[in-house]
Motif scaffolding. Structure first.
Motif, mmCIF file in Angstrom:
data_model
loop_
_atom_site.group_PDB
_atom_site.id
_atom_site.type_symbol
_atom_site.label_atom_id
_atom_site.label_comp_id
_atom_site.label_asym_id
_atom_site.label_seq_id
_atom_site.Cartn_x
_atom_site.Cartn_y
_atom_site.Cartn_z
ATOM 1 N N LYS A 164 65.866 -12.181 -21.172
ATOM 2 C CA LYS A 164 65.732 -14.071 -21.266
ATOM 3 C C LYS A 164 65.605 -14.322 -19.632
ATOM 4 O O LYS A 164 66.313 -13.689 -18.930
ATOM 5 N N VAL A 165 64.829 -15.164 -19.197
ATOM 6 C CA VAL A 165 64.589 -15.536 -17.754
ATOM 7 C C VAL A 165 64.916 -17.070 -17.952
ATOM 8 O O VAL A 165 64.542 -18.124 -18.591
ATOM 9 N N TYR A 166 65.855 -17.468 -16.630
ATOM 10 C CA TYR A 166 66.227 -18.627 -16.515
ATOM 11 C C TYR A 166 66.034 -19.185 -14.945
ATOM 12 O O TYR A 166 66.180 -18.498 -14.296
ATOM 13 N N TRP A 167 65.753 -20.622 -14.747
ATOM 14 C CA TRP A 167 65.721 -21.106 -13.644
ATOM 15 C C TRP A 167 66.774 -21.983 -13.601
ATOM 16 O O TRP A 167 67.127 -22.733 -14.573
ATOM 17 N N THR A 168 67.718 -21.957 -12.391
ATOM 18 C CA THR A 168 68.685 -23.017 -11.994
ATOM 19 C C THR A 168 68.127 -24.153 -11.995
ATOM 20 O O THR A 168 66.979 -24.413 -11.519
ATOM 21 N N THR A 169 68.882 -25.336 -12.404
ATOM 22 C CA THR A 169 68.543 -26.588 -12.355
ATOM 23 C C THR A 169 69.710 -27.329 -12.409
ATOM 24 O O THR A 169 70.689 -27.347 -12.717
ATOM 25 N N MET A 170 69.561 -28.908 -12.259
ATOM 26 C CA MET A 170 70.798 -29.879 -12.378
ATOM 27 C C MET A 170 70.022 -31.113 -13.157
ATOM 28 O O MET A 170 69.090 -31.605 -12.578
ATOM 29 N N PRO A 171 70.828 -31.678 -14.008
ATOM 30 C CA PRO A 171 70.143 -32.820 -14.584
ATOM 31 C C PRO A 171 70.431 -34.029 -13.807
ATOM 32 O O PRO A 171 71.206 -34.049 -12.858
ATOM 33 N N THR A 212 69.410 -25.327 -21.301
ATOM 34 C CA THR A 212 70.611 -24.671 -21.675
ATOM 35 C C THR A 212 71.596 -25.141 -20.628
ATOM 36 O O THR A 212 71.785 -25.428 -19.473
ATOM 37 N N TRP A 213 72.898 -25.459 -21.321
ATOM 38 C CA TRP A 213 74.096 -26.075 -20.685
ATOM 39 C C TRP A 213 75.270 -25.128 -20.941
ATOM 40 O O TRP A 213 75.576 -24.743 -22.186
ATOM 41 N N VAL A 214 75.698 -24.495 -19.999
ATOM 42 C CA VAL A 214 76.916 -23.630 -20.007
ATOM 43 C C VAL A 214 77.964 -24.086 -19.217
ATOM 44 O O VAL A 214 78.167 -24.457 -18.211
ATOM 45 N N ASP A 215 79.150 -24.289 -20.389
ATOM 46 C CA ASP A 215 80.494 -24.909 -19.750
ATOM 47 C C ASP A 215 81.156 -23.871 -19.131
ATOM 48 O O ASP A 215 81.666 -22.757 -19.721
ATOM 49 N N GLU A 254 77.029 -25.837 -15.747
ATOM 50 C CA GLU A 254 75.779 -25.058 -14.946
ATOM 51 C C GLU A 254 74.876 -25.079 -15.993
ATOM 52 O O GLU A 254 74.725 -24.804 -17.313
ATOM 53 N N THR A 255 73.639 -25.633 -15.468
ATOM 54 C CA THR A 255 72.586 -25.917 -16.423
ATOM 55 C C THR A 255 71.340 -25.435 -15.768
ATOM 56 O O THR A 255 70.891 -24.904 -14.671
ATOM 57 N N PHE A 256 70.310 -24.949 -16.755
ATOM 58 C CA PHE A 256 69.341 -23.951 -16.588
ATOM 59 C C PHE A 256 68.065 -24.371 -17.629
ATOM 60 O O PHE A 256 68.232 -25.295 -18.258
#
Length: 277
Positions: A164-171, A212-215, A254-256
């Motif tokens: 699984k591949v994710y890019w970091t981002t911010m809402p 994806t929202w990781v608490d 942290e969001t992705f």
């Protein structure tokens, strides 16, 4: 089934990026028994020197800064319980438009395929189940972040792995809140000019585009301490001035964006390892 542990690999540009963008997930997943691998691509030599001296100013020693930042990186990884630290040690390229962009040996000048080949070897060794890096713009346009994105995506193509591949981002809602808190701490801060404000408004994504929202609120204290390990860098001081409680309120999620997946896990999701365990 194998005895190989589930593995997260985060590919970052500089020492301290691991704490700012992914300190929460590194700490959380380490606590859950997942192997956490951090790849730091540059030596950070374009960061601040002792006393906040800036690159190009008298007294700024790039080699000494790189050594100091390597020590800070090791301290941060100890706080976050990172399982494995790998450093590619390319020369920090500095901000976009700096002369250091063109320096021989800088990360920005490194052919993508060369950097990708080195990273692909690490991927074959660790066999990550999840890979995290930046988007095509490096989140905010830093050349080394863009290059980290490029070599990560190219390295994945060089292997037979399918993580699984994710890019970091911010809402965008969080970016707005961040701006409000900045003004709260710096009430005399001038309003940005329209062009700068427009550019800032494009950073991050609308909330509904984030997959994806990781608490990581329970690990925000570790994230704060990891950032404090990089205290030589003036850009971190704002976060540290908040104190741990306020920091956790702002930086606990942290969001992705998920860009590659073979598990079929439904989105939005709250776990990078959804579908893998």
């Amino acid at each position: 089934m194998t005895d190989r542990p589930l593995t997260l690999m985060a590919v970052h540009a500089h020492p301290d990026d691991e704490a700012t963008g992914t300190g929460g997930i590194l700490a959380r997943y380490a606590a859950e028994g997942i192997r956490t691998v951090l790849v730091t691509c540059t030596d950070g030599r374009c960061g601040d020197g002792p006393g906040g001296v800036k690159p190009g100013d008298p007294g700024h020693d790039p080699a000494a800064v790189a050594l100091m930042r390597r020590q800070e990186l090791a301290a941060s990884c100890a706080v976050l319980k990172v399982s494995d630290l790998e450093t590619l040690d390319y020369a920090d390229s500095g901000m976009m438009g700096w002369p250091s962009n063109d320096a021989p040996g800088s990360f920005w000048q490194t052919p993508v395929q060369d950097g990708a080949a080195r990273l692909a070897e690490l991927m074959r060794h660790y066999r990550p189940d999840v890979v995290v890096t930046y988007d095509e713009n490096g989140f905010y346009g830093h050349p080394d972040h863009i290059q980290a994105h490029r070599i990560t995506m190219a390295a994945l193509e060089m292997t037979t792995l399918a993580p699984k591949v994710y890019w970091t981002t911010m809402p965008r809602s969080m970016m707005q809140r961040f701006g409000e808190i900045m003004r709260e701490f710096h009430p005399d801060m001038p309003e940005p000019d329209p062009a700068e404000a427009a550019a800032m408004a494009e950073i991050g994504l609308p909330d509904d585009e984030i997959t994806t929202w990781v608490d990581t609120t329970g690990f925000s204290g570790q994230k704060f301490d990891a950032l404090a390990a990089h205290a030589s860098q003036g850009d971190n001081i704002f976060f540290l001035k908040m104190g741990k409680e306020r920091f956790g309120e702002l930086m606990g999620m942290e969001t992705f964006v998920r860009v590659q997946d073979t598990t079929g896990a439904a989105i939005p999701e709250n776990d990078l390892f959804a579908g893998l365990r």
